[in-house]
Scaffold this motif. Structure first.
Motif, short mmCIF file in Angstrom:
data_model
loop_
_atom_site.label_atom_id
_atom_site.label_comp_id
_atom_site.label_asym_id
_atom_site.label_seq_id
_atom_site.Cartn_x
_atom_site.Cartn_y
_atom_site.Cartn_z
N PHE A 148 0.87 -1.07 -0.14
CA PHE A 148 -0.08 0.01 0.07
C PHE A 148 0.86 1.33 -0.16
O PHE A 148 1.70 1.14 0.74
CB PHE A 148 -0.86 0.11 1.18
CG PHE A 148 -1.63 1.35 1.22
CD1 PHE A 148 -2.67 1.68 0.85
CD2 PHE A 148 -1.09 2.34 2.23
CE1 PHE A 148 -3.36 2.84 0.97
CE2 PHE A 148 -1.88 3.41 2.54
CZ PHE A 148 -2.86 3.86 1.82
N ARG A 149 0.48 2.19 -0.97
CA ARG A 149 1.32 3.36 -0.93
C ARG A 149 -0.02 4.54 -0.94
O ARG A 149 -0.73 4.69 -1.80
CB ARG A 149 2.09 3.44 -2.08
CG ARG A 149 2.90 4.95 -2.21
CD ARG A 149 3.95 4.96 -3.14
NE ARG A 149 4.50 6.29 -3.33
CZ ARG A 149 5.37 6.80 -2.45
NH1 ARG A 149 5.69 5.93 -1.31
NH2 ARG A 149 6.08 7.98 -2.65
N ASN A 191 5.95 18.36 1.56
CA ASN A 191 5.49 17.31 2.16
C ASN A 191 7.06 16.09 1.70
O ASN A 191 6.74 15.62 0.76
CB ASN A 191 4.42 16.77 1.89
CG ASN A 191 3.27 17.53 2.09
OD1 ASN A 191 3.21 18.32 3.06
ND2 ASN A 191 1.98 17.19 1.66
N PHE A 192 7.81 16.15 2.56
CA PHE A 192 8.94 15.62 2.46
C PHE A 192 9.11 14.09 2.72
O PHE A 192 10.17 13.51 2.47
CB PHE A 192 10.13 16.26 2.67
CG PHE A 192 10.35 16.70 4.31
CD1 PHE A 192 11.04 15.89 4.98
CD2 PHE A 192 9.49 17.87 4.71
CE1 PHE A 192 10.95 16.13 6.49
CE2 PHE A 192 9.79 18.25 5.93
CZ PHE A 192 10.40 17.11 6.92
N LEU A 193 8.22 13.55 3.66
CA LEU A 193 8.48 12.14 4.25
C LEU A 193 7.18 11.84 4.29
O LEU A 193 6.04 12.34 4.66
CB LEU A 193 9.20 12.51 5.75
CG LEU A 193 9.29 11.11 6.52
CD1 LEU A 193 10.35 10.16 5.58
CD2 LEU A 193 9.83 11.39 7.79
N GLN A 194 7.13 10.27 4.15
CA GLN A 194 5.72 9.63 3.97
C GLN A 194 5.98 8.30 4.39
O GLN A 194 7.01 7.56 4.43
CB GLN A 194 5.11 9.68 2.67
CG GLN A 194 3.95 8.98 2.72
CD GLN A 194 3.34 8.74 1.26
OE1 GLN A 194 3.20 9.92 0.64
NE2 GLN A 194 2.83 7.69 0.73
N TYR A 195 4.94 7.90 5.23
CA TYR A 195 5.16 6.42 5.97
C TYR A 195 3.73 5.87 5.93
O TYR A 195 2.73 6.43 6.25
CB TYR A 195 5.64 6.75 7.44
CG TYR A 195 5.86 5.17 7.82
CD1 TYR A 195 6.86 4.12 7.62
CD2 TYR A 195 4.74 4.60 8.88
CE1 TYR A 195 6.87 2.89 7.94
CE2 TYR A 195 4.90 3.44 9.31
CZ TYR A 195 6.00 2.47 9.00
OH TYR A 195 6.06 1.35 9.45
N LEU A 212 5.85 13.60 7.55
CA LEU A 212 6.43 14.89 7.96
C LEU A 212 6.32 15.96 6.70
O LEU A 212 6.42 15.65 5.49
CB LEU A 212 8.00 15.08 8.44
CG LEU A 212 8.07 14.53 9.80
CD1 LEU A 212 9.63 14.57 10.09
CD2 LEU A 212 7.29 15.23 10.86
N GLY A 213 6.08 17.35 6.90
CA GLY A 213 6.05 18.23 5.83
C GLY A 213 6.21 19.67 6.47
O GLY A 213 6.25 19.90 7.76
#
Length: 360
Positions: A148-149, A191-195, A212-213
């Motif tokens: 999933f993304r 928005n530079f980080l996604q989990y 994070l953004g």
């Protein structure tokens, strides 16, 4: 001609299918050197497993006449034997099948099919175009679903506004003194980080998204004024020198943002193109605030900045909804907290609507 093609095709198939006999010929030392993992689901022999940290091959054969060759958990070659032919899939784009009838052999490569026909007057070869494989009709060519993304990481732009305004703590003459020019009250999000966290075992269409953004919010004033604190620390409007030709007056804030979104994805074509819908909350920690004034005085251009907190909320959060198709993404955020600290400024709720320009 037919025999030559069949010999070439048979040689290729035999090379791939011969992998099922590797278990009886490889020695334990070669397994360690080559990092090969072999499994036969139909065999009664003990399975051999060699766990490696780097490269690993996985060759599996089951009782449905299907053979798979995997490398780093990714399918390299997939072969299935049928009564009158076979189907082969190499990587993501290589799709090959052959089918043999009483007098015709059909070899299909991608969108073209080679027909080898044995007739009374000899052998004829005919090449024709065919429709691409439809995964909904032929499950053999369906790609294994990826993890999933979600849709958070990217570069976004939008427009800021204010709602639920209340100036009850000010005199009537100051009612509505924060009047925004919406077209120039620009929001910029990085928005530079996604989990991503999948909520399903067998599918990848529902999950949680966090990360994070950075959020830059510009509030462009429509009137010639700026903001300052009075002696009690309360926000007050301040006018300018009448001789100044005001070009710009705005308030800018920078927040570090953390989202928690529940996202649903609806496949609309071949399970790869999806409509996505997400909803949740986004929290923010204020990193900086300043006001900026640009004006002309006696033929010279001046730019003044005042760095202060202007009583903006240090911690804030809002409800967010995101809707899109593939890389196109629209979003809207509505504040669940006021723009200013309590009793330190007028009561008003910020909101933002925008679009994702670049996805990461």
């Amino acid at each position: 001609m037919k025999k030559f093609l069949m010999i070439c095709l048979s040689f290729s198939l035999c090379s791939i299918l011969q992998a099922q006999n590797v278990q009886d010929t490889l020695q334990s030392d070669s397994l360690k050197k080559k990092n090969i993992l072999i499994e036969d689901s139909w065999s009664t022999k003990p399975q051999k497993h060699e766990i490696v940290k780097k490269d690993s091959f996985h060759i599996s054969t089951n009782n449905s006449d299907t053979t798979k060759l995997k490398f780093m958990k990714k399918n390299i070659v997939k072969v299935v034997e049928e009564d009158n032919g076979a189907k082969i899939k190499i990587g993501k784009i290589g799709k090959l099948s052959y089918q043999e009838d009483r007098d015709t052999t059909k070899i299909r490569i991608g969108g073209k099919q080679i027909n080898i026909i044995d007739g009374w007057h000899g052998t004829r070869v005919r090449i024709e175009k065919v429709q691409p494989w439809d995964p909904n009709q032929d499950k053999f060519f369906v790609e294994e679903e990826k993890d999933f993304r979600g849709h958070w990481a990217g570069f976004e732009m939008g427009i800021n506004g204010l709602a639920e305004e209340n100036y009850s703590g000010y005199i009537s003459d100051l009612n509505g003194f924060i009047d925004l020019n919406l077209a120039k009250s620009i929001a910029v999000n990085l928005n530079f980080l996604q989990y991503d966290i999948s909520l399903q075992k067998e599918r990848n269409t529902i999950g949680l998204v966090t990360g994070l953004g950075l959020e830059w919010n510009n509030y462009r004033f429509d009137s010639d004024m700026t903001l300052e604190k009075d002696i009690s620390g309360k926000i007050q409007p301040v006018g300018f020198n009448p001789e100044w030709n005001i070009k710009k007056s705005k308030l800018t804030s920078i927040y570090l943002t953390v989202p928690l979104l529940l996202e649903f994805q609806i496949p609309v074509k071949y399970n790869t193109r999806r409509v996505h819908l997400a909803a949740g909350v986004v929290g923010g920690l204020r990193l900086g605030t300043h006001s900026k004034i640009k004006y002309k005085f006696k033929g010279n251009t001046h730019k003044d900045k005042d760095h202060d907190d202007f009583n903006l909320k240090t911690l804030r959060y809002g409800a967010q909804v995101r809707l899109g198709y593939r890389s196109l993404n629209l979003f809207g955020t509505y504040g669940l907290t006021n723009l200013f600290e309590k009793n330190k400024g007028p009561e008003m709720v910020p909101y933002t609507v925008g679009i994702t320009l670049v996805t990461f």
